[in-house]
Write a protein that holds these residues in place. Sequence first.
Motif, PDB file in Angstrom:
ATOM      1  N   VAL A   1      -2.310  -0.643  -8.849  1.00  9.75           N
ATOM      2  CA  VAL A   1      -3.666  -0.153  -9.117  1.00  9.75           C
ATOM      3  C   VAL A   1      -3.640   1.371  -9.258  1.00  9.75           C
ATOM      4  O   VAL A   1      -4.293   1.932 -10.144  1.00  9.75           O
ATOM      5  N   ILE A   2      -2.871   2.052  -8.409  1.00 10.06           N
ATOM      6  CA  ILE A   2      -2.754   3.508  -8.511  1.00 10.06           C
ATOM      7  C   ILE A   2      -2.136   3.900  -9.847  1.00 10.06           C
ATOM      8  O   ILE A   2      -2.581   4.857 -10.491  1.00 10.06           O
ATOM      9  N   LEU A   3      -1.133   3.166 -10.294  1.00  8.60           N
ATOM     10  CA  LEU A   3      -0.513   3.473 -11.585  1.00  8.60           C
ATOM     11  C   LEU A   3      -1.505   3.292 -12.726  1.00  8.60           C
ATOM     12  O   LEU A   3      -1.520   4.081 -13.684  1.00  8.60           O
ATOM     13  N   LYS A   4      -2.375   2.300 -12.636  1.00  3.47           N
ATOM     14  CA  LYS A   4      -3.436   2.117 -13.639  1.00  3.47           C
ATOM     15  C   LYS A   4      -4.423   3.284 -13.567  1.00  3.47           C
ATOM     16  O   LYS A   4      -4.852   3.807 -14.600  1.00  3.47           O
ATOM     17  N   PHE A   5      -4.792   3.704 -12.355  1.00  3.05           N
ATOM     18  CA  PHE A   5      -5.675   4.851 -12.143  1.00  3.05           C
ATOM     19  C   PHE A   5      -5.077   6.104 -12.791  1.00  3.05           C
ATOM     20  O   PHE A   5      -5.764   6.830 -13.511  1.00  3.05           O
TER      21      PHE A   5
ATOM     22  N   MET B   1       0.840  -1.189   0.000  1.00  2.00           N
ATOM     23  CA  MET B   1       0.000   0.000   0.000  1.00  2.00           C
ATOM     24  C   MET B   1       0.884   1.251   0.000  1.00  2.00           C
ATOM     25  O   MET B   1       1.871   1.317   0.727  1.00  2.00           O
ATOM     26  N   VAL B   2       0.489   2.224  -0.818  1.00  4.17           N
ATOM     27  CA  VAL B   2       1.185   3.501  -0.892  1.00  4.17           C
ATOM     28  C   VAL B   2       0.155   4.620  -1.000  1.00  4.17           C
ATOM     29  O   VAL B   2      -1.023   4.381  -1.272  1.00  4.17           O
ATOM     30  N   ARG B   3       0.624   5.843  -0.784  1.00  2.00           N
ATOM     31  CA  ARG B   3      -0.218   7.027  -0.957  1.00  2.00           C
ATOM     32  C   ARG B   3       0.576   8.044  -1.754  1.00  2.00           C
ATOM     33  O   ARG B   3       1.749   8.270  -1.473  1.00  2.00           O
ATOM     34  N   TYR B   4      -0.075   8.631  -2.753  1.00  5.48           N
ATOM     35  CA  TYR B   4       0.558   9.649  -3.589  1.00  5.48           C
ATOM     36  C   TYR B   4      -0.203  10.964  -3.503  1.00  5.48           C
ATOM     37  O   TYR B   4      -1.438  10.969  -3.457  1.00  5.48           O
ATOM     38  N   TYR B   5       0.557  12.060  -3.502  1.00  5.58           N
ATOM     39  CA  TYR B   5      -0.007  13.392  -3.704  1.00  5.58           C
ATOM     40  C   TYR B   5       0.208  13.693  -5.181  1.00  5.58           C
ATOM     41  O   TYR B   5       1.336  13.589  -5.688  1.00  5.58           O
ATOM     42  N   ILE B   6      -0.860  14.056  -5.884  1.00  9.84           N
ATOM     43  CA  ILE B   6      -0.820  14.246  -7.331  1.00  9.84           C
ATOM     44  C   ILE B   6      -1.369  15.624  -7.673  1.00  9.84           C
ATOM     45  O   ILE B   6      -2.393  16.048  -7.121  1.00  9.84           O
ATOM     46  N   VAL B   7      -0.696  16.319  -8.590  1.00 13.51           N
ATOM     47  CA  VAL B   7      -1.186  17.587  -9.123  1.00 13.51           C
ATOM     48  C   VAL B   7      -1.316  17.425 -10.635  1.00 13.51           C
ATOM     49  O   VAL B   7      -0.396  16.963 -11.310  1.00 13.51           O
ATOM     50  N   VAL B   8      -2.499  17.815 -11.150  1.00 14.40           N
ATOM     51  CA  VAL B   8      -2.812  17.640 -12.569  1.00 14.40           C
ATOM     52  C   VAL B   8      -3.104  19.008 -13.180  1.00 14.40           C
ATOM     53  O   VAL B   8      -3.829  19.818 -12.602  1.00 14.40           O
ATOM     54  N   ASP B   9      -2.539  19.243 -14.367  1.00 11.82           N
ATOM     55  CA  ASP B   9      -2.772  20.497 -15.090  1.00 11.82           C
ATOM     56  C   ASP B   9      -3.382  20.178 -16.447  1.00 11.82           C
ATOM     57  O   ASP B   9      -3.227  19.069 -16.966  1.00 11.82           O
ATOM     58  N   GLY B  10      -4.060  21.161 -17.020  1.00  8.05           N
ATOM     59  CA  GLY B  10      -4.701  21.004 -18.319  1.00  8.05           C
ATOM     60  C   GLY B  10      -6.130  21.506 -18.250  1.00  8.05           C
ATOM     61  O   GLY B  10      -6.471  22.361 -17.426  1.00  8.05           O
ATOM     62  N   ARG B  11      -6.984  20.957 -19.102  1.00  7.62           N
ATOM     63  CA  ARG B  11      -8.418  21.286 -19.049  1.00  7.62           C
ATOM     64  C   ARG B  11      -9.050  20.309 -18.057  1.00  7.62           C
ATOM     65  O   ARG B  11      -9.580  19.256 -18.436  1.00  7.62           O
ATOM     66  N   VAL B  12      -8.944  20.657 -16.765  1.00  6.98           N
ATOM     67  CA  VAL B  12      -9.365  19.739 -15.697  1.00  6.98           C
ATOM     68  C   VAL B  12     -10.351  20.374 -14.718  1.00  6.98           C
ATOM     69  O   VAL B  12     -10.724  19.740 -13.745  1.00  6.98           O
ATOM     70  N   GLN B  13     -10.767  21.610 -14.975  1.00  4.39           N
ATOM     71  CA  GLN B  13     -11.796  22.229 -14.142  1.00  4.39           C
ATOM     72  C   GLN B  13     -12.979  22.590 -15.022  1.00  4.39           C
ATOM     73  O   GLN B  13     -12.810  23.046 -16.150  1.00  4.39           O
TER      74      GLN B  13
END
Length: 89
Positions: free
Chosen positions: A52-56, A1-13
């Motif tokens: 599973v997170i990498l697939k997500f 089990m792991v936890r990642y903090y992810i920031v996404v940019d683009g047309r995402v809002q």
Amino acid sequence: MVRYYIVVDGRVQGVGFRYFCQMNALNMNLTGWVHNMSNGMVEMEVQGNEHVILKFISIISKGNFFIKVTSLSKKEISMIENEKKFIIK
């Protein structure tokens, strides 16, 4: 089990990206949260099995007709015990 903090940019809002993330995370039994940032990006924390997170991440990076991810950064962070769901903040 792991936890990642992810920031996404683009047309995402304004295109259903947070709901897209939540739907996929729940379908994959991942936990965490997703949140719009004031600068137009989206941040999230995702916890679960690493493969599973990498697939997500692969799924949300591809987006859909409305969503266009131009960059995604992630870093591993400390896990949160007994977290039950993936929520939209």
